[in-house]
Design a protein around this motif. Structure first.
Motif, short mmCIF file in Angstrom:
data_model
loop_
_atom_site.label_atom_id
_atom_site.label_comp_id
_atom_site.label_asym_id
_atom_site.label_seq_id
_atom_site.Cartn_x
_atom_site.Cartn_y
_atom_site.Cartn_z
N LEU A 11 25.76 61.10 39.35
CA LEU A 11 26.25 62.62 39.20
C LEU A 11 27.15 62.69 38.08
CD1 LEU A 11 26.86 65.48 40.32
CD2 LEU A 11 28.70 64.45 41.68
N VAL A 12 26.93 63.73 37.34
CA VAL A 12 27.59 63.75 35.89
C VAL A 12 27.91 65.39 35.52
CG1 VAL A 12 25.58 63.68 34.52
CG2 VAL A 12 28.01 62.83 33.48
N GLN A 13 28.91 65.74 34.88
CA GLN A 13 28.92 67.01 34.55
C GLN A 13 28.27 67.36 33.35
OE1 GLN A 13 33.23 67.37 34.07
NE2 GLN A 13 33.61 68.34 36.07
N ALA A 14 27.95 68.48 33.14
CA ALA A 14 27.15 69.04 32.00
C ALA A 14 27.81 68.62 30.63
CB ALA A 14 26.84 70.29 32.03
N GLY A 15 27.10 68.24 29.76
CA GLY A 15 27.81 67.63 28.56
C GLY A 15 27.94 66.13 28.68
N GLY A 16 28.05 65.65 29.84
CA GLY A 16 27.97 64.14 29.80
C GLY A 16 26.88 63.22 29.60
N SER A 17 27.06 62.02 29.84
CA SER A 17 26.09 61.08 29.42
C SER A 17 25.91 59.91 30.68
CB SER A 17 26.44 60.21 28.28
OG SER A 17 26.67 60.91 27.04
N LEU A 18 24.61 59.54 30.57
CA LEU A 18 24.31 58.36 31.64
C LEU A 18 23.30 57.52 30.68
CD1 LEU A 18 23.37 60.02 34.91
CD2 LEU A 18 25.47 58.62 34.46
N ARG A 19 23.41 56.20 31.35
CA ARG A 19 22.16 55.27 30.66
C ARG A 19 21.47 54.58 31.95
NH1 ARG A 19 22.37 49.78 27.26
NH2 ARG A 19 23.02 48.88 29.12
N LEU A 20 20.20 55.02 31.93
CA LEU A 20 19.33 54.52 33.00
C LEU A 20 18.51 53.07 32.34
CD1 LEU A 20 17.18 57.59 33.89
CD2 LEU A 20 19.58 56.83 34.84
N SER A 21 18.29 52.27 33.33
CA SER A 21 17.95 50.89 33.05
C SER A 21 16.74 50.77 33.92
CB SER A 21 18.99 49.93 33.20
OG SER A 21 19.78 49.98 32.43
N CYS A 22 15.69 49.90 33.53
CA CYS A 22 14.56 49.77 34.27
C CYS A 22 14.29 48.11 33.98
CB CYS A 22 13.47 50.60 33.88
SG CYS A 22 11.88 49.95 34.48
N ALA A 23 14.23 47.40 35.10
CA ALA A 23 14.08 46.15 34.96
C ALA A 23 12.63 45.91 35.27
CB ALA A 23 15.06 45.42 35.73
N ALA A 24 11.92 45.20 34.78
CA ALA A 24 10.34 44.90 34.85
C ALA A 24 10.35 43.23 35.05
CB ALA A 24 9.80 45.12 33.79
N SER A 25 9.50 43.18 36.15
CA SER A 25 9.13 41.52 36.30
C SER A 25 7.86 41.36 35.52
CB SER A 25 8.39 41.28 37.89
OG SER A 25 7.63 42.39 38.15
N GLY A 26 7.54 40.05 35.43
CA GLY A 26 6.27 39.82 34.67
C GLY A 26 6.71 39.20 33.37
#
Length: 123
Positions: A11-26
């Protein structure tokens, strides 16, 4: 087979930032095209961004200039840096992968999907 696990939502306020990560196998992560899609309640899944093994990137018009997709092949991880977030960015964000993707914005082109991570932007 590729397994994808997303993280970083919240949850973040408008104007804020987030960083998503996606870890993959293989062991062949570096050869995969990696994508991010999102789906808001009552809406269809929509393309957000994609990155090819060459580093070439694609973005939806709605996120251009605000979101950045990147990958670290040594860590088998793809990232989505989201800045200047808006309430309309609220959705479940999915990571996806495949080796051949004729059209990066077409979800039908991807065989492998993560479970998703929720992003909620408050006004």
């Amino acid at each position: 087979q590729v397994q994808l696990v997303e993280s970083g939502g919240g949850l973040v306020q408008a104007g804020g930032s987030l960083r998503l990560s996606c870890a993959a196998s293989g062991r062949t992560f570096s050869t995969y095209i990696m994508g991010w899609f999102r789906q808001a309640p009552g809406k269809e899944r929509e393309f957000v961004a994609a990155i090819y093994w060459t580093g070439t990137t694609y973005y939806a018009d709605s996120v251009k200039g605000r979101f950045t997709v990147s990958r670290d092949n040594a860590k088998n991880t793809v990232y989505l840096q989201m800045n200047s977030l808006k309430p309309e960015d609220t959705a479940l964000y999915y990571c996806t992968a495949d080796t051949v993707v004729p059209t990066p914005s077409d979800p039908e082109g991807y065989d492998y999907w993560g479970q998703g991570t929720q992003v909620t932007v408050s006004s």
